[in-house]
Design a protein around this motif. Structure first.
Motif, PDB file in Angstrom:
ATOM      1  N   SER A 115     -11.094  -2.529   0.774  1.00  0.00           N
ATOM      2  CA  SER A 115     -11.950  -3.576   0.205  1.00  0.00           C
ATOM      3  C   SER A 115     -13.404  -3.163   0.112  1.00  0.00           C
ATOM      4  O   SER A 115     -14.209  -3.811  -0.550  1.00  0.00           O
ATOM      5  CB  SER A 115     -11.831  -4.865   1.018  1.00  0.00           C
ATOM      6  N   HIS A 126       5.290  -1.687   3.033  1.00  0.00           N
ATOM      7  CA  HIS A 126       4.477  -0.609   2.478  1.00  0.00           C
ATOM      8  C   HIS A 126       5.319   0.636   2.219  1.00  0.00           C
ATOM      9  O   HIS A 126       6.344   0.856   2.868  1.00  0.00           O
ATOM     10  CB  HIS A 126       3.330  -0.274   3.438  1.00  0.00           C
ATOM     11  N   MET A 141       0.832  -1.198   0.000  1.00  0.00           N
ATOM     12  CA  MET A 141       0.000   0.000   0.000  1.00  0.00           C
ATOM     13  C   MET A 141       0.869   1.251   0.000  1.00  0.00           C
ATOM     14  O   MET A 141       1.978   1.246   0.517  1.00  0.00           O
ATOM     15  CB  MET A 141      -0.919   0.015   1.228  1.00  0.00           C
ATOM     16  N   GLU A 153      -2.493  -2.157   9.318  1.00  0.00           N
ATOM     17  CA  GLU A 153      -2.549  -2.777   7.999  1.00  0.00           C
ATOM     18  C   GLU A 153      -3.889  -3.481   7.796  1.00  0.00           C
ATOM     19  O   GLU A 153      -4.514  -3.364   6.730  1.00  0.00           O
ATOM     20  CB  GLU A 153      -1.406  -3.776   7.863  1.00  0.00           C
ATOM     21  N   LYS A 154      -4.347  -4.192   8.814  1.00  0.00           N
ATOM     22  CA  LYS A 154      -5.636  -4.885   8.740  1.00  0.00           C
ATOM     23  C   LYS A 154      -6.774  -3.887   8.534  1.00  0.00           C
ATOM     24  O   LYS A 154      -7.681  -4.110   7.711  1.00  0.00           O
ATOM     25  CB  LYS A 154      -5.857  -5.692  10.016  1.00  0.00           C
ATOM     26  N   TYR A 192      -6.534  -0.801   7.240  1.00  0.00           N
ATOM     27  CA  TYR A 192      -6.398  -0.184   5.920  1.00  0.00           C
ATOM     28  C   TYR A 192      -6.923  -1.113   4.821  1.00  0.00           C
ATOM     29  O   TYR A 192      -7.623  -0.676   3.901  1.00  0.00           O
ATOM     30  CB  TYR A 192      -4.929   0.145   5.633  1.00  0.00           C
ATOM     31  N   ARG A 193      -6.581  -2.392   4.910  1.00  0.00           N
ATOM     32  CA  ARG A 193      -7.039  -3.337   3.887  1.00  0.00           C
ATOM     33  C   ARG A 193      -8.563  -3.476   3.901  1.00  0.00           C
ATOM     34  O   ARG A 193      -9.213  -3.607   2.864  1.00  0.00           O
ATOM     35  CB  ARG A 193      -6.371  -4.697   4.083  1.00  0.00           C
TER      36      ARG A 193
END
Length: 377
Positions: free
Chosen positions: A376, A25, A1, A368-369, A371-372
């Motif tokens: 999505s 990232h 990312m 990170e979790k 952001y993903r």
């Protein structure tokens, strides 16, 4: 990312960036270094105090803005993420919103929802603004109330909070401000701390050194003093209590003071201390205390049950929790003088506490979790 972190509080964004980079990232940090603390950043946006400081700042900002496009995530340290008036930040926020995928607002410090929660709702037993139902009347607290309630800052904060994709609270107190209003998009993620190497050997050394406290050497206290915010943060009360205990127990306890100094110097000064006095009106340890704890320095400050509960911590209790009064701080210090042997346990628990809940790589994984998940949607 591709991630953009704008603004800085106590090295939170730079430490998070280090963790995210290890995760692979591409991260850019834009900040003013948190003023005189001078934390690291990739793009420096500082504002001079000279007569033409505002003009030169805007000119520099206009050259930087085109580089702040095309990111997957833009994270703002605060609604006031630039050294500009709130009404001038609004169009910049809207620009960032148009030219990037997702926006995250941090609830890490002073903002409208924090001031409102403390002053109007009084949800916390005590805070920077209230002791029970009574509002604090020190100069800083009064100024912040006037600055954030019924002003352009309030309108900016409300606009960003309603419009952004997620809100991240870094402490229990800030989570209580945002979660009741923005349940679906408020997340709690701990502050990140970069721990040193060889923690097991550090623990052994701490236990060995702690055995001499109170016999061969005094307890070494440390306090950081922001000369412009001493009363607001309760440093004045903690300092007075410490100095009085030192007078009462000559040779048993010492105090090192760091007054408004850059971060690198502050970090070096705290080394070799046994305990840090910090954040009298807080429920929780923040970045300075957590950094100290990662070095095996015991925090005397905020360690309320709510802090452990939100972390899910059922075993460790490394923080010497004090109520926001002179008597409470003094009693805690007197207890340490009488029982220096308990420092060894608290020191090792402090390191383990940071390792469990604040390790910068674990925290980076949590971001990170989040952001993903946002990308999505």
């Amino acid at each position: 990312m591709k991630i953009l972190l704008i603004g800085e509080y106590s090295n939170v964004h730079w430490t998070l960036a280090e963790g995210l980079r290890v995760r692979g990232h591409k991260v850019t940090v834009v900040s003013n270094g948190d003023f005189w603390k001078n934390y690291p950043r990739d793009i420096s946006l500082t504002r001079s105090t000279s007569r033409l400081g505002g003009i030169s700042f805007v000119a520099k900002l206009l050259t930087v803005l085109p580089r702040l496009r095309g990111y997957d995530i833009v994270q703002l340290i605060n609604p006031m993420f630039l050294e500009l008036k709130a009404e001038r930040i609004t169009p910049i926020y809207d620009y960032l919103r148009r030219h990037n995928k997702k926006i995250v607002l941090c609830a890490f410090g002073m903002d409208y929802y924090w001031v409102s929660t403390c002053c109007e709702k009084k949800q916390l037993r005590y805070s920077d603004f209230n002791i029970g139902d009574k509002l604090r009347d020190n100069k800083d607290a009064i100024a912040e109330r006037r600055d954030w309630i019924g002003t352009a800052k309030e309108r900016l904060n409300r606009h960003i909070a309603a419009d952004c994709d997620a809100i991240v609270a870094g402490l229990y107190e800030y989570w209580t401000c945002y979660h009741p209003i923005f349940k679906d998009k408020t997340a709690f993620i701990s502050f990140p701390i970069k721990l040193g190497e060889n923690l097991s050997s550090k623990n052994t050394t701490i236990i060995q050194e702690s055995n001499s406290i109170g016999t061969d050497r005094p307890i070494k206290l440390f306090i950081g003093i922001n000369s412009t915010r001493s009363e607001y943060k309760g440093t004045d009360i903690m300092l007075a209590a410490a100095e009085d205990v030192i007078k009462e127990h000559p040779g048993k306890i010492t105090l090192k003071k760091a007054v408004s100094i850059p971060f690198d110097q502050y970090r070096r000064m705290m080394d070799s201390s046994d305990a840090i006095l910090d954040q009298l009106y807080s429920y929780t340890p923040a970045m300075n205390s957590l950094l100290a704890m990662s070095k095996g320095i015991v925090c005397i400050g905020g360690g309320e049950p709510e802090n452990y509960d939100i972390l899910g911590e059922q075993e460790l209790r490394p923080i010497i929790n004090v109520e926001p009064t002179y008597d409470s701080v003094r009693q805690a210090l007197e207890n340490l003088v009488d029982n220096p042997g308990k420092l060894a346990r608290l020191k090792t628990e402090s390191i383990e506490y940071v390792r469990r809940h604040h390790d910068y790589l674990k925290v980076a994984c949590q971001y990170e979790k989040l952001y993903r998940k946002l990308l999505s949607q």
